[in-house]
Design a protein around this motif. Structure first.
Motif, PDB file in Angstrom:
ATOM      1  N   TYR A 164       0.830  -1.208   0.000  1.00 11.86           N
ATOM      2  CA  TYR A 164       0.000   0.000   0.000  1.00 11.86           C
ATOM      3  C   TYR A 164       0.868   1.263   0.000  1.00 11.86           C
ATOM      4  O   TYR A 164       0.602   2.216  -0.764  1.00 11.86           O
ATOM      5  N   GLY A 207      -5.905   2.108  -3.219  1.00 13.78           N
ATOM      6  CA  GLY A 207      -7.020   1.199  -2.993  1.00 13.78           C
ATOM      7  C   GLY A 207      -7.495   0.551  -4.281  1.00 13.78           C
ATOM      8  O   GLY A 207      -7.793  -0.654  -4.319  1.00 13.78           O
ATOM      9  N   ALA A 211      -7.387  -3.609  -5.198  1.00 11.84           N
ATOM     10  CA  ALA A 211      -8.581  -4.356  -5.589  1.00 11.84           C
ATOM     11  C   ALA A 211      -8.348  -5.217  -6.826  1.00 11.84           C
ATOM     12  O   ALA A 211      -9.066  -6.196  -7.050  1.00 11.84           O
ATOM     13  N   ILE A 233      -6.402  -6.512   4.196  1.00 13.37           N
ATOM     14  CA  ILE A 233      -7.041  -5.216   3.958  1.00 13.37           C
ATOM     15  C   ILE A 233      -7.071  -4.399   5.240  1.00 13.37           C
ATOM     16  O   ILE A 233      -6.783  -3.191   5.244  1.00 13.37           O
ATOM     17  N   TYR A 277     -10.776   1.155  -3.580  1.00 14.25           N
ATOM     18  CA  TYR A 277     -10.899  -0.305  -3.570  1.00 14.25           C
ATOM     19  C   TYR A 277     -12.262  -0.747  -4.083  1.00 14.25           C
ATOM     20  O   TYR A 277     -12.378  -1.713  -4.839  1.00 14.25           O
ATOM     21  N   GLN A 278     -13.290  -0.034  -3.700  1.00 13.28           N
ATOM     22  CA  GLN A 278     -14.647  -0.427  -4.058  1.00 13.28           C
ATOM     23  C   GLN A 278     -15.075   0.065  -5.440  1.00 13.28           C
ATOM     24  O   GLN A 278     -15.746  -0.663  -6.188  1.00 13.28           O
TER      25      GLN A 278
END
Length: 294
Positions: A164, A207, A211, A233, A277-278
């Protein structure tokens, strides 16, 4: 075990520079930690706030011989067991991801720092923390940073958290080559500043990258990395929280002053990582939202 053990990472371009410095007794003083955290994920050099730990200087022998110092990093198994190789391997995964998301993408340089080394943006060291230098489009990280994160801030700084941090710095490179840095230059500190928006966007980019980890593959079609687990995560979010401006101010013994923020709060950093991420890269335009929405 973040990487697939059989993945081929031998084509990485990362190199090693600097020599000699180690963390005495495994810790540094409060001044060193403040310097480290002030500079984390920025181009700033705050090493003058703390004495340099150990020796330093560029290693010229490697450049002359053509060696990178990271020839040992050949497979995903190497990346799972060695911090240097984890960073080297992750550069391939990041390049693969951003080649699919940025037209005309160009790869940044990557230097794994041992002790200290000179850069156009100041000294890279464990006191300066990880940073991206626009002048030569290169990311610098001293892996002893993970040890300091664990000991001084209680962050687990596990495998995915390390990736990250690197992905955040890669995000700054993307901002540079796409003109975002130039369009939104530094305009001072504060909760609505360009600096905070820049950092939160880099968190969002990180993020989005995380993913899509298992989609990036080596030349033989083997995914470089496995899909992250829930625990990994959480670990990455923990790292994002640890470097929030409000947390840094609390840890340094001061009071929380949003007008001095340059990176955003712990909650903001976690939330923008989760947004990327989403929802992906296209959801990361932190410059198009109001200050209250940051």
């Amino acid at each position: 075990m973040t990487f697939n053990p059989d993945a081929d990472i031998s084509s990485h371009r990362a190199r090693k520079s600097g020599r000699g410095a180690k963390v005495a007794g495994g810790t540094v003083g409060v001044g060193g930690i403040i310097a480290l955290i002030l500079a984390i994920m920025t181009g700033g050099d705050f090493s003058q706030l703390a004495p340099m730990i150990g020796g330093g200087g560029d290693t010229q022998e490697q450049a002359q011989s053509g060696e990178t110092g990271l020839e040992k990093c050949q497979t995903g198994d190497d990346a799972n067991t060695d911090d240097d190789c984890r960073l080297a391997g992750a550069t391939l995964v990041l390049d693969s991801f951003w080649e699919d998301n940025v037209s005309g993408y160009s790869e940044p340089g990557m230097v794994v720092v041992e002790g200290s080394t000179s850069t156009p943006c100041g000294t890279a060291s464990n006191a300066a923390g990880p940073f991206y230098c626009p002048s030569n489009q290169t990311v610098y990280i001293d892996p002893t940073f993970w040890q300091l994160m664990r000991e001084q801030f209680g962050a687990s700084a596990g495998d995915l958290a390390q990736v990250y941090v690197l992905a955040h710095e890669w995000g700054h490179h993307v901002q540079y080559i796409t003109g975002i840095m130039q369009k939104y230059p530094n305009n001072g500190s504060g909760p609505d500043s360009n600096g905070v928006r820049t950092e939160l966007q880099a968190d969002c980019y990180a993020g989005a990258f995380v993913a899509h980890l298992p989609e990036q593959k080596d030349a033989s079609g083997t995914p470089y990395m496995k899909a992250p687990t829930e625990a990994e995560i959480v670990d990455a979010l923990n790292a994002a929280s640890a470097v929030g401006d409000d947390n840094i101010q609390k840890q340094s013994g001061g009071f929380v002053n949003p007008e001095s923020w340059t990176h955003g709060s712990s909650e903001q950093r976690q939330r923008w990582f989760a947004t990327g991420y989403q929802y992906g890269v296209n959801a990361c335009n932190t410059f198009d939202v109001s200050g209250s929405e940051l």
